[in-house]
Scaffold this motif. Structure first.
Motif, short mmCIF file in Angstrom:
data_model
loop_
_atom_site.label_atom_id
_atom_site.label_comp_id
_atom_site.label_asym_id
_atom_site.label_seq_id
_atom_site.Cartn_x
_atom_site.Cartn_y
_atom_site.Cartn_z
N GLY A 140 0.82 -1.21 0.00
CA GLY A 140 0.00 0.00 0.00
C GLY A 140 0.85 1.25 0.00
N HIS A 179 2.29 2.09 -3.33
CA HIS A 179 1.34 2.77 -4.21
C HIS A 179 1.23 4.26 -3.87
CE1 HIS A 179 0.34 -1.32 -5.22
NE2 HIS A 179 -0.47 -0.91 -6.16
N ASP A 192 -8.12 -3.43 6.07
CA ASP A 192 -8.34 -3.73 4.65
C ASP A 192 -8.77 -2.49 3.87
OD1 ASP A 192 -7.63 -6.28 4.97
OD2 ASP A 192 -9.66 -7.12 4.94
N VAL A 193 -9.75 -1.77 4.42
CA VAL A 193 -10.25 -0.60 3.70
C VAL A 193 -9.16 0.46 3.57
CG1 VAL A 193 -11.89 1.32 3.83
CG2 VAL A 193 -12.64 -0.99 4.41
N ALA A 207 -6.82 -0.48 0.90
CA ALA A 207 -7.42 -0.32 -0.43
C ALA A 207 -7.38 1.14 -0.87
CB ALA A 207 -8.86 -0.83 -0.41
N VAL A 208 -7.64 2.05 0.07
CA VAL A 208 -7.57 3.47 -0.26
C VAL A 208 -6.15 3.84 -0.68
CG1 VAL A 208 -7.76 5.81 0.70
CG2 VAL A 208 -9.49 4.10 1.25
N PHE A 222 -3.86 1.80 -1.96
CA PHE A 222 -3.56 1.15 -3.24
C PHE A 222 -4.03 2.01 -4.42
CE2 PHE A 222 -2.57 -3.54 -3.39
CZ PHE A 222 -2.04 -3.61 -2.13
N TYR A 223 -5.34 2.21 -4.43
CA TYR A 223 -5.95 2.77 -5.64
C TYR A 223 -5.80 4.28 -5.72
CZ TYR A 223 -7.64 -1.96 -5.60
OH TYR A 223 -7.68 -3.32 -5.55
#
Lengths: 326, 249
Positions: A41, A44, A87-88, A91-92, A94-95
């Protein structure tokens, strides 16, 4: 061995040694906190920093360090306050990081080819000024990872217990993610932002298979990290492929080799007996005139192959000419 | 020095807006072994965490050795034994885990002294795990792991031991071993506050028991025993029989 006389290879090899030491060192704590994908993460997020640097025509490494550290602190604060699950939050990272990095790089007129140097590493891209930053930050991360090992180990192993010890758990948690963010960005020239997480995690897992104990595992992981990073840089030179990919494949190969060793050790380890402990110190009851026996009126408790008698804060059994506390 | 190890006065704790502890008051005196009893969800673990500062309280006072919790920094005076330790690096050894108990008195970037190492070996021996000292923690049985956590809490030689359900998932024989260990610690003068589901093997050791129900203290007194005329009344004649303890036995 002419290869090591080449200036760019010398810089790449020094950067590889530092990355090989630092990534598994901080990775040991990241793995222990069960945040193995944190490095991914953060990688990214660092891409956003690279995109910003390309857009503003500044040096990518310092900008990526600042952006990545800011992202790491933000995500740790969110996690700590329970406003985002692990997890959330990841994900934030990452993307959001990847998308904004690609957007800014595109707006700066740079294509995928430029970004891929940062995503998978590039031997020729390590500049002298980069090497200075990597060396300084690498030494800082190393000193903290090794010098504060007892404290960071305690915080990662059991946060509540660490708080009762009076440790500043929040500060150490923040320190771990900040050190991880620095490690990720300083590794982008060698192993690359998309693959650095592998160098933080896989040598740690390999070392766990080979060495017993936290500290041995920490040093073992650093040693394995240096070997695969150096081997990967040489392999990358001769095979003309990105160094990051070569380093990670070697790290996975080392892990695969270590796997049978741990299985063999487990087979040799005798099964633990539930009661396999030394007896507690023999403790006789002082001055006991009453003789216990069936019907003596005291409470009876079964204890292994005998019974204990309970009264007045004692639980004991006759032994030779005295009573032993049980 | 006769400072009371734990004084909790009119404590209220809410978690997520839900009241967990209501108007809880009690004390643990020096040399007492006090059990916190109650069913699931009665607030036992939350109470322990509140008095250690691990969860915030909305109102009320907590004093540890006479110092309000917010100003309390002498953490080496408390030995905390959680229900279990989550050790994700599976090669972490017993000695390493116990050594982490020295950190309440160690400064960052300092090595453990020779005396500190000797103390770690001493407490490992005390819990009967010398032969297992360099074994991986995760390879030990549940009872042995509990002993390791007790050893870790004992390293700083604390005058107060707080244990959160040390018998969870431990067989009866091992419970008896742990009770033996706590007895020897109590004999050394340590005050003990222990969360229990059942008094059972601990019963002979208990000075007092506190029963929680729905976050309130419903009983606080000396346990009734099975003895017939042999039990000496504690000073002050404050013996109270706790009938409610029986359903948990």
């Amino acid at each position: 061995m002419e290869v090591i006389t080449l200036a760019f290879m010398q810089r790449a090899l020094i950067a590889a040694i530092l990355t090989g030491l630092v990534a598994p060192a901080i990775g040991t704590y990241v793995v222990q906190r069960r945040l193995s994908l944190l490095g991914d993460g953060l990688g990214h997020v660092a891409i956003a920093g690279v995109g910003l640097a390309l857009l503003t025509h500044t040096s990518p490494l310092p900008v990526a360090v600042v952006v990545c550290v800011a992202g790491a602190v933000g995500i740790e604060l969110l996690r700590e306050r329970g406003r985002a699950t692990g997890d959330v939050a990841l994900a934030v990272l990452f993307y959001g990081g990847l998308a904004s990095g690609v957007l800014m790089a595109g707006a700066a007129g740079q294509g995928a080819g430029t970004l891929s140097n940062y995503l998978f590493g590039s031997l020729t891209s390590v500049t002298a000024s980069d090497l200075v930053i990597v060396a300084v930050l690498g030494v800082v991360v190393l000193i903290a990872s090794v010098g504060l090992a007892p404290q960071m180990f305690a915080v990662c192993a059991d946060e509540d217990f660490a708080r009762v010890l009076g440790l500043r758990v929040r500060a150490y948690n923040l320190l771990i993610v900040v050190l991880a963010a620095i490690t990720v960005t300083t590794a982008m020239r060698t192993v690359g932002l998309l693959l650095v997480s592998a160098l933080m995690v896989i040598p740690v897992a390999t070392s766990q298979n080979l060495f017993k104990g936290f500290r041995s595992g920490l040093y073992g992981a650093m040693g394995i990290g240096v070997v695969v990073a150096l081997s990967g840089v040489f392999g990358s030179f001769y095979a003309d492929v990105p160094p990051g990919a070569f380093i990670v494949v070697l790290a996975i190969a080392a892990f695969a080799v270590s796997w049978p060793i741990t299985s063999w050790r487990h087979r040799r380890r005798p099964l633990a007996s539930v009661d396999e402990v030394e007896p507690l110190p023999h403790e006789p009851t002082p001055e006991h005139e009453h003789v216990h026996g069936p019907g003596c009126g005291h409470r009876v408790v079964e204890h292994g192959d005998h019974v204990d008698y309970v009264h007045d804060g004692h639980r004991h059994v006759a032994h030779a000419d005295h009573y032993d506390e049980h | 020095m006769s400072v009371i190890p734990v004084v909790v006065d009119d404590l209220n704790v809410s978690l997520g807006g839900l009241p967990i502890l209501r108007d809880v008051s009690f004390a643990v005196e020096q040399h007492e072994v006090v059990a916190l009893l109650g069913g699931n969800g009665s607030g036992k673990t939350t109470l322990v965490k509140a008095l250690l500062g691990l969860v915030p309280h909305q109102s009320g006072e907590i004093a540890i050795f006479g110092t309000p919790l917010a100003q309390f920094h002498a953490w080496s005076q408390i030995g905390y034994v959680p229900q279990r330790a989550s050790v994700s690096l599976h090669t972490t050894t017993v000695r390493e885990l116990v050594t982490s108990g020295t950190l309440s008195t160690r400064r960052p970037f300092t090595r453990l002294s020779r005396a500190g190492k000797a103390r770690v070996s001493e407490v490992i021996e005390r819990v009967g795990l010398t032969k297992k000292a360099d074994d991986a923690f995760v390879h030990l049985s549940g009872g042995q792991q509990q002993r390791v956590l007790i050893a870790r809490a004992l390293v700083s030689a604390p005058p107060l031991l707080v244990m959160d359900e040390p018998f969870a998932g431990v067989d009866l024989a091992t419970q008896q071993r742990l009770a033996d260990l706590v007895r020897s610690l109590h004999d050394d003068g340590m005050a003990v506050l222990v969360v229990l589901h059942e008094t059972e093997v601990f019963e002979p050791l208990l000075s007092r028991a506190i029963v929680l129900r729905e976050g309130r203290v419903v009983k606080d007194g000396v346990l009734e025993t099975h003895d017939h005329g042999h039990e000496a009344e504690p000073p002050g004649g404050t013996v109270r029989i706790i009938e409610e303890v029986r359903p948990w036995r």
